[in-house]
Scaffold this active site. Structure first.
Site, PDB file in Angstrom:
ATOM      1  N   PRO A  23     -31.602   9.752   4.234  1.00 54.51           N
ATOM      2  CA  PRO A  23     -32.126  10.905   3.486  1.00 54.51           C
ATOM      3  C   PRO A  23     -32.764  11.957   4.400  1.00 54.51           C
ATOM      4  O   PRO A  23     -32.938  13.096   3.999  1.00 54.51           O
ATOM      5  CB  PRO A  23     -33.189  10.296   2.568  1.00 54.51           C
ATOM      6  CG  PRO A  23     -32.987   8.821   2.596  1.00 54.51           C
ATOM      7  CD  PRO A  23     -32.265   8.494   3.865  1.00 54.51           C
ATOM      8  N   ASP A  59      -6.629  22.424   0.100  1.00 57.08           N
ATOM      9  CA  ASP A  59      -8.003  22.125  -0.295  1.00 57.08           C
ATOM     10  C   ASP A  59      -8.836  23.393  -0.268  1.00 57.08           C
ATOM     11  O   ASP A  59      -8.838  24.103   0.722  1.00 57.08           O
ATOM     12  CB  ASP A  59      -8.640  21.120   0.688  1.00 57.08           C
ATOM     13  CG  ASP A  59      -8.375  19.688   0.285  1.00 57.08           C
ATOM     14  OD1 ASP A  59      -7.591  19.467  -0.653  1.00 57.08           O
ATOM     15  OD2 ASP A  59      -8.948  18.789   0.922  1.00 57.08           O
ATOM     16  N   GLU A 112     -36.391   0.658   3.151  1.00 58.23           N
ATOM     17  CA  GLU A 112     -36.958   1.984   3.429  1.00 58.23           C
ATOM     18  C   GLU A 112     -36.251   2.688   4.588  1.00 58.23           C
ATOM     19  O   GLU A 112     -36.559   3.836   4.901  1.00 58.23           O
ATOM     20  CB  GLU A 112     -38.459   1.881   3.702  1.00 58.23           C
ATOM     21  CG  GLU A 112     -39.290   1.519   2.476  1.00 58.23           C
ATOM     22  CD  GLU A 112     -39.013   2.429   1.283  1.00 58.23           C
ATOM     23  OE1 GLU A 112     -39.123   3.657   1.424  1.00 58.23           O
ATOM     24  OE2 GLU A 112     -38.672   1.892   0.204  1.00 58.23           O
ATOM     25  N   ARG A 154      -9.109  12.407   4.691  1.00 59.76           N
ATOM     26  CA  ARG A 154      -8.278  13.511   4.164  1.00 59.76           C
ATOM     27  C   ARG A 154      -7.893  14.514   5.234  1.00 59.76           C
ATOM     28  O   ARG A 154      -6.917  15.236   5.084  1.00 59.76           O
ATOM     29  CB  ARG A 154      -9.033  14.273   3.077  1.00 59.76           C
ATOM     30  CG  ARG A 154      -9.401  13.503   1.861  1.00 59.76           C
ATOM     31  CD  ARG A 154     -10.162  14.396   0.893  1.00 59.76           C
ATOM     32  NE  ARG A 154      -9.347  15.537   0.483  1.00 59.76           N
ATOM     33  CZ  ARG A 154      -8.368  15.473  -0.409  1.00 59.76           C
ATOM     34  NH1 ARG A 154      -8.102  14.331  -0.998  1.00 59.76           N
ATOM     35  NH2 ARG A 154      -7.672  16.536  -0.712  1.00 59.76           N
TER      36      ARG A 154
END
Ligand code: 9D3
Length: 244
Positions: A93, A173, A120, A158
């Site tokens: 994060p 795309d 964590e 991809r």
């Protein structure tokens, strides 16, 4: 390309190797995907991979020992004489938000190690010693790095030459060339409870269809993603389409 994922949940990556475009790419050998479980490098009775945080507080921290041995094992198994040692990315994060540019850069590597955290997170000293790049999906909480790693790998795969079939082509795309949202799509039937397919799409006029789709993309990007729209360099044709 060779990828090793360091994870306590290797079975989650079956989703990537079993299904869809990523599954086909792996079966074709465009990418080899290995998982290494830090738990396999523990020697204590409980096979511990985590411990309490110094300073106290809730939650647990993944310890350096098993993770660092797992990374070493991944490096040994991927070692190709004469090639540089693989980049290590940590899904977290605290990382930089993943975008198409980062994905395209990573897709150029010969090999890559992806670290997935649980609890964590991992001991900061492992990040300092081993991690080249920390990457996040965005500002929301998920339970660990595995789903984030799968998003990264799917998006990278991809971009590998030959990963997409003719009908899928990467150059089509949106975002591959320019950050533009896609136009609306329709298939049969022509009328669903009075909601009809835009008539231009039935006209057979390929130039009119191209212009209509481009205009829809521009309008949608302007209305839904003003942040992307602000960065676009519009051609004369595109300015005209928006004025119409
Ligand atoms: C004290 C707050 N923490 C728990 C709610 C912080 C926290 C620790 C570990 C929040 C999430 C996680 C696990 N998440 C990831 O490993 C993760 C993640 C994410 O949660 N959001 C976006 N991208 C990513 S990449 C890895």
């Amino acid at each position: 390309m060779q990828v090793s994922v360091i994870t306590l949940f290797p079975e989650m990556f079956d989703a990537l190797s079993d299904a869809g475009i990523s599954g086909r790419a792996i079966k074709q050998g465009l990418l080899s995907l290995a998982t290494v479980n830090p738990r396999d490098f523990t020697e204590d009775r409980h096979h511990s991979v985590d411990d309490r945080p110094y300073g106290g507080g809730p939650g647990m921290v993944m310890t350096v020992g098993p993770l660092s041995q797992a990374i070493d094992s991944a490096k040994t198994n991927m070692n190709v004489p004469g090639k540089p040692s693989p980049k290590v990315v940590y899904m977290s994060p605290q990382g930089k938000r993943l975008d198409q540019q980062v994905i395209n850069e990573l897709a150029q590597q010969d090999s890559l190690i992806v670290l997935c955290g649980r609890y964590e997170g991992i001991d900061e000293r492992l990040i300092d010693a081993e991690v080249d790049q920390e990457l996040s999906l965005g500002d929301y909480v998920i339970s660990g790095g595995e789903l984030a790693a799968m998003v990264l790998l799917d998006a990278m795969i991809r971009q590998l030459p030959d990963a997409l079939g003719d009908s899928e082509s990467a150059s089509q795309d949106s975002f591959a060339s320019r950050p533009l949202l896609d136009c609306p799509h329709y298939s049969r039937p022509e009328d669903i409870a009075g909601r009809v397919v835009p008539s231009v799409l039935l006209s057979g006029d390929h130039e009119a269809i191209r212009r209509w789709r481009l205009r829809q993309s521009l309008i949608r990007t302007r209305d839904r993603r003003p942040d992307l729209f602000a960065k676009l360099q519009l051609s004369d044709e595109e300015c005209k389409l928006l004025d119409e």
